[in-house]
Design a protein around this motif. Structure first.
Motif, PDB file in Angstrom:
ATOM      1  N   MET A  63      -8.233  -7.214 -10.727  1.00 59.76           N
ATOM      2  CA  MET A  63      -8.754  -6.190  -9.823  1.00 59.76           C
ATOM      3  C   MET A  63      -7.850  -6.050  -8.590  1.00 59.76           C
ATOM      4  O   MET A  63      -7.465  -7.058  -7.993  1.00 59.76           O
ATOM      5  CB  MET A  63     -10.153  -6.591  -9.342  1.00 59.76           C
ATOM      6  N   PRO A  64      -7.536  -4.818  -8.202  1.00 54.82           N
ATOM      7  CA  PRO A  64      -6.739  -4.634  -6.992  1.00 54.82           C
ATOM      8  C   PRO A  64      -7.585  -4.825  -5.735  1.00 54.82           C
ATOM      9  O   PRO A  64      -8.811  -4.845  -5.793  1.00 54.82           O
ATOM     10  CB  PRO A  64      -6.270  -3.170  -7.106  1.00 54.82           C
ATOM     11  N   LYS A  65      -6.898  -5.000  -4.639  1.00 50.65           N
ATOM     12  CA  LYS A  65      -7.602  -5.140  -3.356  1.00 50.65           C
ATOM     13  C   LYS A  65      -8.291  -3.829  -3.001  1.00 50.65           C
ATOM     14  O   LYS A  65      -7.810  -2.758  -3.348  1.00 50.65           O
ATOM     15  CB  LYS A  65      -6.622  -5.486  -2.247  1.00 50.65           C
ATOM     16  N   ILE A  66      -9.411  -3.925  -2.273  1.00 47.90           N
ATOM     17  CA  ILE A  66     -10.115  -2.726  -1.813  1.00 47.90           C
ATOM     18  C   ILE A  66      -9.437  -2.245  -0.538  1.00 47.90           C
ATOM     19  O   ILE A  66      -9.239  -3.025   0.401  1.00 47.90           O
ATOM     20  CB  ILE A  66     -11.597  -3.019  -1.542  1.00 47.90           C
ATOM     21  N   LYS A  67      -9.058  -0.970  -0.518  1.00 52.12           N
ATOM     22  CA  LYS A  67      -8.423  -0.412   0.669  1.00 52.12           C
ATOM     23  C   LYS A  67      -9.491  -0.039   1.683  1.00 52.12           C
ATOM     24  O   LYS A  67     -10.551   0.463   1.325  1.00 52.12           O
ATOM     25  CB  LYS A  67      -7.611   0.826   0.303  1.00 52.12           C
ATOM     26  N   SER A  68      -9.181  -0.284   2.951  1.00 59.33           N
ATOM     27  CA  SER A  68     -10.113   0.122   4.003  1.00 59.33           C
ATOM     28  C   SER A  68      -9.849   1.581   4.369  1.00 59.33           C
ATOM     29  O   SER A  68      -8.738   2.086   4.192  1.00 59.33           O
ATOM     30  CB  SER A  68      -9.949  -0.761   5.230  1.00 59.33           C
ATOM     31  N   HIS A  69     -10.866   2.249   4.847  1.00 59.13           N
ATOM     32  CA  HIS A  69     -10.774   3.655   5.246  1.00 59.13           C
ATOM     33  C   HIS A  69      -9.943   3.711   6.524  1.00 59.13           C
ATOM     34  O   HIS A  69     -10.335   3.162   7.560  1.00 59.13           O
ATOM     35  CB  HIS A  69     -12.184   4.194   5.481  1.00 59.13           C
ATOM     36  N   ARG A  70      -8.777   4.362   6.470  1.00 54.27           N
ATOM     37  CA  ARG A  70      -7.827   4.317   7.580  1.00 54.27           C
ATOM     38  C   ARG A  70      -8.365   4.978   8.847  1.00 54.27           C
ATOM     39  O   ARG A  70      -8.100   4.521   9.950  1.00 54.27           O
ATOM     40  CB  ARG A  70      -6.495   4.969   7.184  1.00 54.27           C
ATOM     41  N   GLY A  71      -9.119   6.063   8.684  1.00 52.26           N
ATOM     42  CA  GLY A  71      -9.702   6.729   9.846  1.00 52.26           C
ATOM     43  C   GLY A  71     -10.726   5.860  10.532  1.00 52.26           C
ATOM     44  O   GLY A  71     -10.779   5.777  11.758  1.00 52.26           O
ATOM     45  N   ALA A  72     -11.541   5.170   9.731  1.00 51.27           N
ATOM     46  CA  ALA A  72     -12.582   4.297  10.275  1.00 51.27           C
ATOM     47  C   ALA A  72     -11.978   3.057  10.927  1.00 51.27           C
ATOM     48  O   ALA A  72     -12.464   2.604  11.957  1.00 51.27           O
ATOM     49  CB  ALA A  72     -13.541   3.884   9.171  1.00 51.27           C
ATOM     50  N   SER A  73     -10.904   2.537  10.346  1.00 50.85           N
ATOM     51  CA  SER A  73     -10.293   1.324  10.894  1.00 50.85           C
ATOM     52  C   SER A  73      -9.645   1.569  12.256  1.00 50.85           C
ATOM     53  O   SER A  73      -9.503   0.645  13.045  1.00 50.85           O
ATOM     54  CB  SER A  73      -9.274   0.744   9.912  1.00 50.85           C
ATOM     55  N   LYS A  74      -9.277   2.816  12.534  1.00 49.95           N
ATOM     56  CA  LYS A  74      -8.722   3.161  13.842  1.00 49.95           C
ATOM     57  C   LYS A  74      -9.827   3.335  14.888  1.00 49.95           C
ATOM     58  O   LYS A  74      -9.577   3.193  16.082  1.00 49.95           O
ATOM     59  CB  LYS A  74      -7.903   4.439  13.742  1.00 49.95           C
ATOM     60  N   ARG A  75     -11.040   3.653  14.442  1.00 54.26           N
ATOM     61  CA  ARG A  75     -12.142   3.940  15.361  1.00 54.26           C
ATOM     62  C   ARG A  75     -13.073   2.767  15.616  1.00 54.26           C
ATOM     63  O   ARG A  75     -13.704   2.687  16.662  1.00 54.26           O
ATOM     64  CB  ARG A  75     -12.970   5.112  14.823  1.00 54.26           C
ATOM     65  N   PHE A  76     -13.181   1.862  14.638  1.00 53.71           N
ATOM     66  CA  PHE A  76     -14.132   0.758  14.741  1.00 53.71           C
ATOM     67  C   PHE A  76     -13.439  -0.583  14.609  1.00 53.71           C
ATOM     68  O   PHE A  76     -12.453  -0.713  13.904  1.00 53.71           O
ATOM     69  CB  PHE A  76     -15.195   0.874  13.644  1.00 53.71           C
ATOM     70  N   LYS A  77     -13.996  -1.598  15.291  1.00 53.57           N
ATOM     71  CA  LYS A  77     -13.492  -2.970  15.196  1.00 53.57           C
ATOM     72  C   LYS A  77     -14.664  -3.894  14.928  1.00 53.57           C
ATOM     73  O   LYS A  77     -15.761  -3.697  15.469  1.00 53.57           O
ATOM     74  CB  LYS A  77     -12.812  -3.393  16.503  1.00 53.57           C
ATOM     75  N   LYS A  78     -14.436  -4.915  14.102  1.00 51.97           N
ATOM     76  CA  LYS A  78     -15.470  -5.904  13.833  1.00 51.97           C
ATOM     77  C   LYS A  78     -15.442  -6.977  14.914  1.00 51.97           C
ATOM     78  O   LYS A  78     -14.376  -7.410  15.338  1.00 51.97           O
ATOM     79  CB  LYS A  78     -15.239  -6.561  12.474  1.00 51.97           C
ATOM     80  N   THR A  79     -16.631  -7.417  15.337  1.00 51.99           N
ATOM     81  CA  THR A  79     -16.725  -8.517  16.297  1.00 51.99           C
ATOM     82  C   THR A  79     -16.766  -9.827  15.519  1.00 51.99           C
ATOM     83  O   THR A  79     -16.855  -9.827  14.294  1.00 51.99           O
ATOM     84  CB  THR A  79     -17.994  -8.384  17.158  1.00 51.99           C
ATOM     85  N   GLY A  80     -16.744 -10.926  16.223  1.00 50.85           N
ATOM     86  CA  GLY A  80     -16.772 -12.236  15.584  1.00 50.85           C
ATOM     87  C   GLY A  80     -18.048 -12.512  14.827  1.00 50.85           C
ATOM     88  O   GLY A  80     -18.049 -13.243  13.837  1.00 50.85           O
ATOM     89  N   THR A  81     -19.149 -11.927  15.286  1.00 51.43           N
ATOM     90  CA  THR A  81     -20.441 -12.166  14.638  1.00 51.43           C
ATOM     91  C   THR A  81     -20.738 -11.165  13.528  1.00 51.43           C
ATOM     92  O   THR A  81     -21.801 -11.214  12.925  1.00 51.43           O
ATOM     93  CB  THR A  81     -21.583 -12.103  15.676  1.00 51.43           C
ATOM     94  N   GLY A  82     -19.817 -10.208  13.279  1.00 43.95           N
ATOM     95  CA  GLY A  82     -19.985  -9.256  12.189  1.00 43.95           C
ATOM     96  C   GLY A  82     -20.539  -7.905  12.600  1.00 43.95           C
ATOM     97  O   GLY A  82     -20.720  -7.036  11.773  1.00 43.95           O
ATOM     98  N   LYS A  83     -20.824  -7.743  13.895  1.00 46.56           N
ATOM     99  CA  LYS A  83     -21.260  -6.438  14.380  1.00 46.56           C
ATOM    100  C   LYS A  83     -20.049  -5.523  14.484  1.00 46.56           C
ATOM    101  O   LYS A  83     -18.915  -5.992  14.463  1.00 46.56           O
ATOM    102  CB  LYS A  83     -21.934  -6.580  15.743  1.00 46.56           C
ATOM    103  N   ILE A  84     -20.287  -4.227  14.624  1.00 42.51           N
ATOM    104  CA  ILE A  84     -19.170  -3.280  14.693  1.00 42.51           C
ATOM    105  C   ILE A  84     -19.165  -2.578  16.041  1.00 42.51           C
ATOM    106  O   ILE A  84     -20.185  -2.059  16.488  1.00 42.51           O
ATOM    107  CB  ILE A  84     -19.229  -2.283  13.522  1.00 42.51           C
ATOM    108  N   LYS A  85     -18.002  -2.598  16.669  1.00 40.44           N
ATOM    109  CA  LYS A  85     -17.809  -2.054  18.009  1.00 40.44           C
ATOM    110  C   LYS A  85     -17.197  -0.666  17.919  1.00 40.44           C
ATOM    111  O   LYS A  85     -16.389  -0.402  17.041  1.00 40.44           O
ATOM    112  CB  LYS A  85     -16.854  -2.997  18.743  1.00 40.44           C
TER     113      LYS A  85
END
Length: 63
Positions: A1-23
Motif C-alpha cells: 500500500m502506498p502512503k496516504i497523501k495529505s491534502h495540500r490546501g488543508a496542510s497549509k491552513r491547519f496545524k496539529k497540536t501535541g494533544t491531537g487538536k487542530i489549530k
C-alpha cells in the motif's frame, strides 16, 4: 500500500497540536482593515482551535 497523501490546501491552513487538536488562524485579516477597530484586529492575530463540528472532516484531510 502506498502512503496516504495529505491534502495540500488543508496542510497549509491547519496545524496539529501535541494533544491531537487542530489549530487554525482567524479570518478577516487581509483587507478593509481601516473600518475594523485595533482591538478587533489584535484579537484576529491569535490562533484558535477548530470547532468540534468540523474536526472530523479536517482530520481526514491531514492523516
Amino acid at each position: 500500500m502506498p502512503k496516504i497523501k495529505s491534502h495540500r490546501g488543508a496542510s497549509k491552513r491547519f496545524k496539529k497540536t501535541g494533544t491531537g487538536k487542530i489549530k487554525r488562524s482567524k479570518a478577516n485579516t487581509s483587507h478593509i482593515l481601516t473600518s475594523k477597530t485595533t482591538k478587533r484586529k489584535r484579537k484576529l492575530r491569535q490562533s484558535t482551535l477548530v470547532s468540534s463540528a468540523n474536526l472530523k472532516s479536517i482530520k481526514k484531510l491531514l492523516p
